[in-house]
Design a protein around this motif. Structure first.
Motif, PDB file in Angstrom:
ATOM      1  N   GLY A  52       0.885  -1.203  -0.057  1.00  0.00           N
ATOM      2  CA  GLY A  52       0.008   0.081  -0.014  1.00  0.00           C
ATOM      3  C   GLY A  52       0.928   1.215   0.064  1.00  0.00           C
ATOM      4  O   GLY A  52       0.332   2.433   0.515  1.00  0.00           O
ATOM      5  N   LEU A  53       2.243   1.268  -0.313  1.00  0.00           N
ATOM      6  CA  LEU A  53       3.017   2.410  -0.255  1.00  0.00           C
ATOM      7  C   LEU A  53       3.719   2.490  -1.497  1.00  0.00           C
ATOM      8  O   LEU A  53       4.117   1.509  -2.192  1.00  0.00           O
ATOM      9  CB  LEU A  53       4.123   2.168   0.726  1.00  0.00           C
ATOM     10  CG  LEU A  53       3.526   1.844   2.231  1.00  0.00           C
ATOM     11  CD1 LEU A  53       4.443   1.461   3.245  1.00  0.00           C
ATOM     12  CD2 LEU A  53       2.834   3.106   2.874  1.00  0.00           C
ATOM     13  N   ALA A  54       4.187   3.781  -1.652  1.00  0.00           N
ATOM     14  CA  ALA A  54       5.204   3.953  -2.868  1.00  0.00           C
ATOM     15  C   ALA A  54       6.016   4.964  -2.277  1.00  0.00           C
ATOM     16  O   ALA A  54       5.884   5.777  -1.542  1.00  0.00           O
ATOM     17  CB  ALA A  54       4.510   4.649  -4.044  1.00  0.00           C
ATOM     18  N   ILE A  55       7.427   4.933  -3.051  1.00  0.00           N
ATOM     19  CA  ILE A  55       8.451   5.933  -2.354  1.00  0.00           C
ATOM     20  C   ILE A  55       9.072   6.655  -3.665  1.00  0.00           C
ATOM     21  O   ILE A  55       9.000   6.214  -4.773  1.00  0.00           O
ATOM     22  CB  ILE A  55       9.681   5.232  -1.444  1.00  0.00           C
ATOM     23  CG1 ILE A  55      10.282   4.088  -2.542  1.00  0.00           C
ATOM     24  CG2 ILE A  55       9.045   4.558  -0.397  1.00  0.00           C
ATOM     25  CD1 ILE A  55      11.407   3.361  -1.579  1.00  0.00           C
ATOM     26  N   ALA A  56       9.681   7.666  -3.251  1.00  0.00           N
ATOM     27  CA  ALA A  56      10.603   8.470  -4.278  1.00  0.00           C
ATOM     28  C   ALA A  56      11.786   8.768  -3.476  1.00  0.00           C
ATOM     29  O   ALA A  56      11.956   9.277  -2.675  1.00  0.00           O
ATOM     30  CB  ALA A  56       9.679   9.703  -4.710  1.00  0.00           C
ATOM     31  N   MET A  57      12.845   8.118  -4.046  1.00  0.00           N
ATOM     32  CA  MET A  57      14.216   8.278  -3.534  1.00  0.00           C
ATOM     33  C   MET A  57      15.011   8.952  -4.609  1.00  0.00           C
ATOM     34  O   MET A  57      14.764   9.050  -5.716  1.00  0.00           O
ATOM     35  CB  MET A  57      14.869   7.112  -3.523  1.00  0.00           C
ATOM     36  CG  MET A  57      14.295   5.639  -2.848  1.00  0.00           C
ATOM     37  SD  MET A  57      15.219   4.193  -2.758  1.00  0.00           S
ATOM     38  CE  MET A  57      14.449   3.633  -4.385  1.00  0.00           C
ATOM     39  N   PRO A  58      16.162   9.758  -3.971  1.00  0.00           N
ATOM     40  CA  PRO A  58      16.897  10.523  -4.800  1.00  0.00           C
ATOM     41  C   PRO A  58      17.992   9.766  -5.340  1.00  0.00           C
ATOM     42  O   PRO A  58      17.968   8.264  -5.089  1.00  0.00           O
ATOM     43  CB  PRO A  58      17.601  11.344  -3.628  1.00  0.00           C
ATOM     44  CG  PRO A  58      17.555  10.527  -2.410  1.00  0.00           C
ATOM     45  CD  PRO A  58      16.528   9.857  -2.420  1.00  0.00           C
ATOM     46  N   ALA A  59      18.342  10.093  -6.608  1.00  0.00           N
ATOM     47  CA  ALA A  59      19.349   9.417  -7.557  1.00  0.00           C
ATOM     48  C   ALA A  59      20.559   8.890  -6.610  1.00  0.00           C
ATOM     49  O   ALA A  59      20.803   9.771  -5.485  1.00  0.00           O
ATOM     50  CB  ALA A  59      20.003  10.090  -8.567  1.00  0.00           C
ATOM     51  N   GLY A  60      21.172   7.684  -6.745  1.00  0.00           N
ATOM     52  CA  GLY A  60      22.281   7.159  -5.871  1.00  0.00           C
ATOM     53  C   GLY A  60      21.674   6.368  -4.635  1.00  0.00           C
ATOM     54  O   GLY A  60      22.622   5.766  -4.000  1.00  0.00           O
TER      55      GLY A  60
END
Length: 149
Positions: A52-60
């Motif tokens: 039920g989750l989505a994430i946005a990570m920085p490049a790297g």
């Protein structure tokens, strides 16, 4: 060193726990099942369990999905492709590929801890084509080449 990772509860999952570390020095964030009804995994059965989750990570950065040791030891429940990799550009729902390697059916309930998510730094790597590689003592010795068990 710290990184900001955005996390989004997908619609209909407002009651799902956000990933969290279960101790001060833990490296993994526990993930919770966002199943709409119980899922029973029979011995040998595998399936995707939504979080039920989505994430946005920085490049790297990458997120690795790993088994929970307690589920693996006590019930034979583990991640089939471990570690599973979530790339920095993926924005879809995180799902966990579980398999029951135990001898008894195992039931996954809503908001039950099912896996852990560990963040890793991904180095920038340049692959350089060459005609041959330098020699080492090991050379091309592969699986079991040292004779140790």
């Amino acid at each position: 060193m710290s990184f900001n990772v955005q996390i989004n509860r997908l619609a209909g999952n407002e009651d799902i726990e956000l990933p969290r570390k279960m101790s001060e020095l833990a490296s993994g964030f526990d993930l919770y099942a966002a199943v709409t009804e119980d899922i029973v995994f029979l011995p040998g059965q595998r399936g995707l369990v939504p979080t039920g989750l989505a994430i946005a990570m920085p490049a790297g950065l990458e997120a690795q999905i790993r088994p929970r040791s307690g589920l693996a030891f006590k019930h034979g429940i583990t991640c089939l492709n471990t570690p599973g990799t979530i790339d920095a550009d993926y924005r879809g729902e995180i799902k966990v590929l579980l398999i029951n390697l135990g001898e008894e059916p195992f039931t996954i309930k809503r908001n039950e801890r099912i896996a852990q998510m560990v963040f890793q730094i991904v180095p920038e790597v340049n692959l350089i084509p060459v005609d041959e590689l330098s020699d080492t003592e090991r050379g091309a010795g592969g699986f079991g080449h040292t004779g140790k068990n």
